[in-house]
Design an enzyme around this catalytic site. Structure first.
Site, PDB file in Angstrom:
ATOM      1  N   ASN A   7       0.873  -1.174   0.000  1.00  0.00           N
ATOM      2  CA  ASN A   7       0.000   0.000   0.000  1.00  0.00           C
ATOM      3  C   ASN A   7       0.911   1.225   0.000  1.00  0.00           C
ATOM      4  O   ASN A   7       1.501   1.571   1.021  1.00  0.00           O
ATOM      5  CB  ASN A   7      -0.896  -0.032   1.245  1.00  0.00           C
ATOM      6  N   ARG A  90      -2.459  -2.026  -3.674  1.00  0.00           N
ATOM      7  CA  ARG A  90      -3.691  -1.261  -3.506  1.00  0.00           C
ATOM      8  C   ARG A  90      -3.618  -0.062  -4.441  1.00  0.00           C
ATOM      9  O   ARG A  90      -2.685   0.722  -4.393  1.00  0.00           O
ATOM     10  CB  ARG A  90      -3.815  -0.782  -2.061  1.00  0.00           C
ATOM     11  N   HIS A 179     -13.286   2.715  -0.809  1.00  0.00           N
ATOM     12  CA  HIS A 179     -13.336   1.677   0.235  1.00  0.00           C
ATOM     13  C   HIS A 179     -13.890   0.362  -0.308  1.00  0.00           C
ATOM     14  O   HIS A 179     -14.398  -0.466   0.462  1.00  0.00           O
ATOM     15  CB  HIS A 179     -14.252   2.067   1.424  1.00  0.00           C
ATOM     16  N   HIS A 207     -18.765   1.275   6.621  1.00  0.00           N
ATOM     17  CA  HIS A 207     -17.337   1.374   6.967  1.00  0.00           C
ATOM     18  C   HIS A 207     -17.122   2.703   7.679  1.00  0.00           C
ATOM     19  O   HIS A 207     -17.235   3.773   7.073  1.00  0.00           O
ATOM     20  CB  HIS A 207     -16.516   1.294   5.661  1.00  0.00           C
ATOM     21  N   ARG A 240     -13.655  15.159   7.172  1.00  0.00           N
ATOM     22  CA  ARG A 240     -14.410  15.508   5.959  1.00  0.00           C
ATOM     23  C   ARG A 240     -15.882  15.698   6.303  1.00  0.00           C
ATOM     24  O   ARG A 240     -16.441  14.954   7.112  1.00  0.00           O
ATOM     25  CB  ARG A 240     -14.294  14.399   4.908  1.00  0.00           C
ATOM     26  N   MET A 283     -12.769   9.644  17.174  1.00  0.00           N
ATOM     27  CA  MET A 283     -14.099   9.421  17.731  1.00  0.00           C
ATOM     28  C   MET A 283     -14.060   9.104  19.225  1.00  0.00           C
ATOM     29  O   MET A 283     -14.955   9.484  19.975  1.00  0.00           O
ATOM     30  CB  MET A 283     -14.797   8.299  16.937  1.00  0.00           C
ATOM     31  N   ARG A 284     -12.979   8.424  19.675  1.00  0.00           N
ATOM     32  CA  ARG A 284     -12.885   8.105  21.108  1.00  0.00           C
ATOM     33  C   ARG A 284     -12.905   9.387  21.940  1.00  0.00           C
ATOM     34  O   ARG A 284     -13.582   9.470  22.959  1.00  0.00           O
ATOM     35  CB  ARG A 284     -11.576   7.352  21.409  1.00  0.00           C
ATOM     36  N   GLY A 330     -12.404   1.158  12.235  1.00  0.00           N
ATOM     37  CA  GLY A 330     -12.111   1.578  13.618  1.00  0.00           C
ATOM     38  C   GLY A 330     -13.327   1.889  14.472  1.00  0.00           C
ATOM     39  O   GLY A 330     -13.489   1.327  15.562  1.00  0.00           O
ATOM     40  N   GLY A 332     -16.702   1.495  13.545  1.00  0.00           N
ATOM     41  CA  GLY A 332     -17.736   0.466  13.391  1.00  0.00           C
ATOM     42  C   GLY A 332     -17.426  -0.795  14.191  1.00  0.00           C
ATOM     43  O   GLY A 332     -18.326  -1.446  14.733  1.00  0.00           O
ATOM     44  N   GLU A 333     -16.136  -1.137  14.291  1.00  0.00           N
ATOM     45  CA  GLU A 333     -15.756  -2.362  15.009  1.00  0.00           C
ATOM     46  C   GLU A 333     -15.694  -2.163  16.514  1.00  0.00           C
ATOM     47  O   GLU A 333     -15.849  -3.119  17.275  1.00  0.00           O
ATOM     48  CB  GLU A 333     -14.362  -2.836  14.528  1.00  0.00           C
ATOM     49  N   GLU A 384      -8.343  -5.202   4.627  1.00  0.00           N
ATOM     50  CA  GLU A 384      -8.129  -4.907   3.211  1.00  0.00           C
ATOM     51  C   GLU A 384      -6.869  -5.581   2.674  1.00  0.00           C
ATOM     52  O   GLU A 384      -6.854  -6.051   1.540  1.00  0.00           O
ATOM     53  CB  GLU A 384      -8.064  -3.390   3.013  1.00  0.00           C
TER      54      GLU A 384
HETATM   55  P1  ADP Z   1      -8.429   4.459   8.882  1.00  0.00           P
HETATM   56  O1  ADP Z   1      -9.594   4.954   8.065  1.00  0.00           O
HETATM   57  O2  ADP Z   1      -7.327   5.456   9.004  1.00  0.00           O
HETATM   58  O3  ADP Z   1      -7.972   3.056   8.549  1.00  0.00           O
HETATM   59  P2  ADP Z   1      -9.478   3.251  11.284  1.00  0.00           P
HETATM   60  O4  ADP Z   1     -10.333   2.274  10.588  1.00  0.00           O
HETATM   61  O5  ADP Z   1      -8.333   2.755  12.070  1.00  0.00           O
HETATM   62  O6  ADP Z   1      -9.011   4.427  10.352  1.00  0.00           O
HETATM   63  O7  ADP Z   1     -10.443   4.081  12.274  1.00  0.00           O
HETATM   64  C1  ADP Z   1      -9.999   5.173  12.992  1.00  0.00           C
HETATM   65  C2  ADP Z   1     -11.155   5.683  13.845  1.00  0.00           C
HETATM   66  O8  ADP Z   1     -11.600   4.623  14.712  1.00  0.00           O
HETATM   67  C3  ADP Z   1     -10.783   6.864  14.741  1.00  0.00           C
HETATM   68  O9  ADP Z   1     -11.792   7.854  14.677  1.00  0.00           O
HETATM   69  C4  ADP Z   1     -10.787   6.243  16.123  1.00  0.00           C
HETATM   70  O10 ADP Z   1     -11.144   7.155  17.102  1.00  0.00           O
HETATM   71  C5  ADP Z   1     -11.869   5.200  15.969  1.00  0.00           C
HETATM   72  N1  ADP Z   1     -11.844   4.223  17.065  1.00  0.00           N
HETATM   73  C6  ADP Z   1     -10.904   3.302  17.345  1.00  0.00           C
HETATM   74  N2  ADP Z   1     -11.215   2.646  18.505  1.00  0.00           N
HETATM   75  C7  ADP Z   1     -12.390   3.189  18.938  1.00  0.00           C
HETATM   76  C8  ADP Z   1     -13.253   2.965  20.047  1.00  0.00           C
HETATM   77  N3  ADP Z   1     -12.950   2.054  20.967  1.00  0.00           N
HETATM   78  N4  ADP Z   1     -14.376   3.723  20.153  1.00  0.00           N
HETATM   79  C9  ADP Z   1     -14.672   4.658  19.245  1.00  0.00           C
HETATM   80  N5  ADP Z   1     -13.913   4.915  18.163  1.00  0.00           N
HETATM   81  C10 ADP Z   1     -12.791   4.197  18.018  1.00  0.00           C
END
Ligand code: ADP
Length: 406
Positions: A7, A90, A179, A207, A240, A283-284, A330, A332-333, A384
């Protein structure tokens, strides 16, 4: 068989080494901050991990450093780089013509180059990585896996903008979506989790990472997605804005004297949850601030989740019946709070979240709806790099005339 996944982005180059067909990741390594005079190399694999400064000034030098690392005994342990049978790259933008992963030839290189105007920050570094790998691993098959390919099945009513038609016919202005590798991976995985055949399964994949997008997937094929000509359209993201009135840049120009470049930067880098909350693009941190009574953090979280719910509703109407809503990336999971808010009020449509299952599903695959929910809600961690390795393996078998024996 060993497959390398690359990537190559503007200031970083990431590699993952896979053993196929076992889908086994042997090592992951990256050089970040290339060309900024303070590059750093990180490695993880075989129970070891480290970080060290790197002298890489270019993507080619970064790839040299990573290949050395993968073939060292303390690193990836490859005895010979010739063991790498294929390299999966990628590539962000494949334009209109590309609907699948392809072995790289001159025509594919031209497609990547031709679409650079649509993805000026991504396609050129993707191409640089591809060229560096072709030179250093001449015996390996190079395969391009496109972020846009999964969305190539969208019908015209989903991808056309209501603009003068020559903007599409002459300048290729249309919705492309991004994505795609992630949406495809989680859609295939979700069908397996639901024990349904892919062709019979209707899904809404969501996503939510730094960039956010949703897709409507009918029988394994994408029929609509939220990102458009660029990744700016659709859901609210880290920095964004997602959907706004298209007249906004005109307003900013007339009233704030902003140039097109300045408003583009504002919408891409100073908006989203970062801009609205005034707290962070993470988001955290926004959730934590909302929890301590920060009103703008609460509003940003609310706007973010409401936009997700609105698109779930829209795609429900597009698909007619929905077997599953799939959360990934991040946020969603890992965020039960965001999933709860995004699914709140969808019970009359047939989606009932199970409170306990939702809270327990953090960073792992899980069904988070109640057993009697007509539509399932799922968490499926995206991967991915693995999907690129799987595609590369398939293309390799096709090109070498072998068949998968399972
Ligand atoms: P990228 O698009 O750069 O691959 P990721 O899929 O790693 O990003 O997602 C990053 C986002 O996931 C960030 O906003 C981060 O705050 C959020 N995130 C990670 N862990 C948590 C969590 N436990 N609760 C809420 N948001 C989270």
């Amino acid at each position: 068989m060993i497959i390398l996944v690359i990537n190559s982005c503007r200031s970083s180059l990431k590699c993952s080494l896979y053993e196929m067909p076992d889908d086994r990741c042997l090592a992951e390594c990256a050089v970040e901050r290339i060309g900024e005079g303070k590059a750093a190399l990180s490695f993880e694999g075989a129970g070891r991990s480290w970080e060290e400064p790197s002298s890489a000034e270019t993507h080619a030098e970064a790839l040299d450093a990573l290949l050395r690392c993968l073939s060292s005994s303390e690193g990836g342990g490859l005895e010979d780089l010739g063991e790498i049978a294929a390299v999966g790259h990628r590539v962000v933008h494949g334009g209109e013509k590309i609907s699948e992963s392809l072995a790289v030839d001159q025509e594919v290189i031209e497609v990547i180059r031709d679409n650079s105007a649509l993805a000026p920050l991504h396609n050129p570094p993707n191409l640089t990585g591809l060229q560096a790998a072709s030179e250093r691993l001449p015996g390996a098959l190079q395969v391009a896996v496109f972020d846009t390919a999964f969305h190539a099945s969208m019908p015209p009513r989903a991808y056309l903008y209501a603009l003068p038609q020559e903007l599409y016919t002459k300048y290729h202005v249309r919705r492309y979506g991004f994505h795609g590798t992630s949406h495809r991976y989680v859609a295939e995985r979700a069908a397996e989790v639901l024990s349904m055949c892919r062709e019979a399964c209707n899904l809404i994949t969501v996503h939510l990472g730094n960039g956010c997008s949703a897709a409507a997937v009918r029988g394994g094929r994408c029929v609509d997605t939220t990102m458009g000509l660029t990744p700016l359209e659709g859901l609210v993201m880290g920095t964004r804005c997602g959907d706004v009135d298209p007249a906004l840049p005109f307003f900013l120009s007339e009233n704030l004297g902003m140039s097109p470049k300045e408003s583009y930067a504002l919408l891409n880098r100073r908006s989203g949850i970062a801009g609205l909350s005034g707290v962070s693009n993470d988001m955290r941190e926004v959730i934590a601030a909302a929890g301590t009574g920060n009103g703008w953090a609460e509003r940003a979280l609310d706007v973010f989740c409401y936009r997700v719910k609105k698109y779930i509703g829209a795609y429900w109407a597009v698909l007619g019946t929905v077997d599953g809503v799939v959360f990934t990336a991040g946020i969603g999971e890992n965020s039960p709070e965001v999933r709860r808010r995004a699914c709140e009020g969808l019970e009359p449509l047939g989606l009932c979240l199970d409170e306990r299952r939702n809270l327990e599903a953090v960073g792992c695959e899980a069904v988070i709806s109640t057993p009697d929910s007509r539509t399932a809600a799922l968490v499926v961690p995206t991967d991915e790099a693995l999907k690129i390795a799987m595609d590369t393996y398939e293309v390799y078998l096709r090109e070498s005339g072998s068949t998968v024996t399972e």
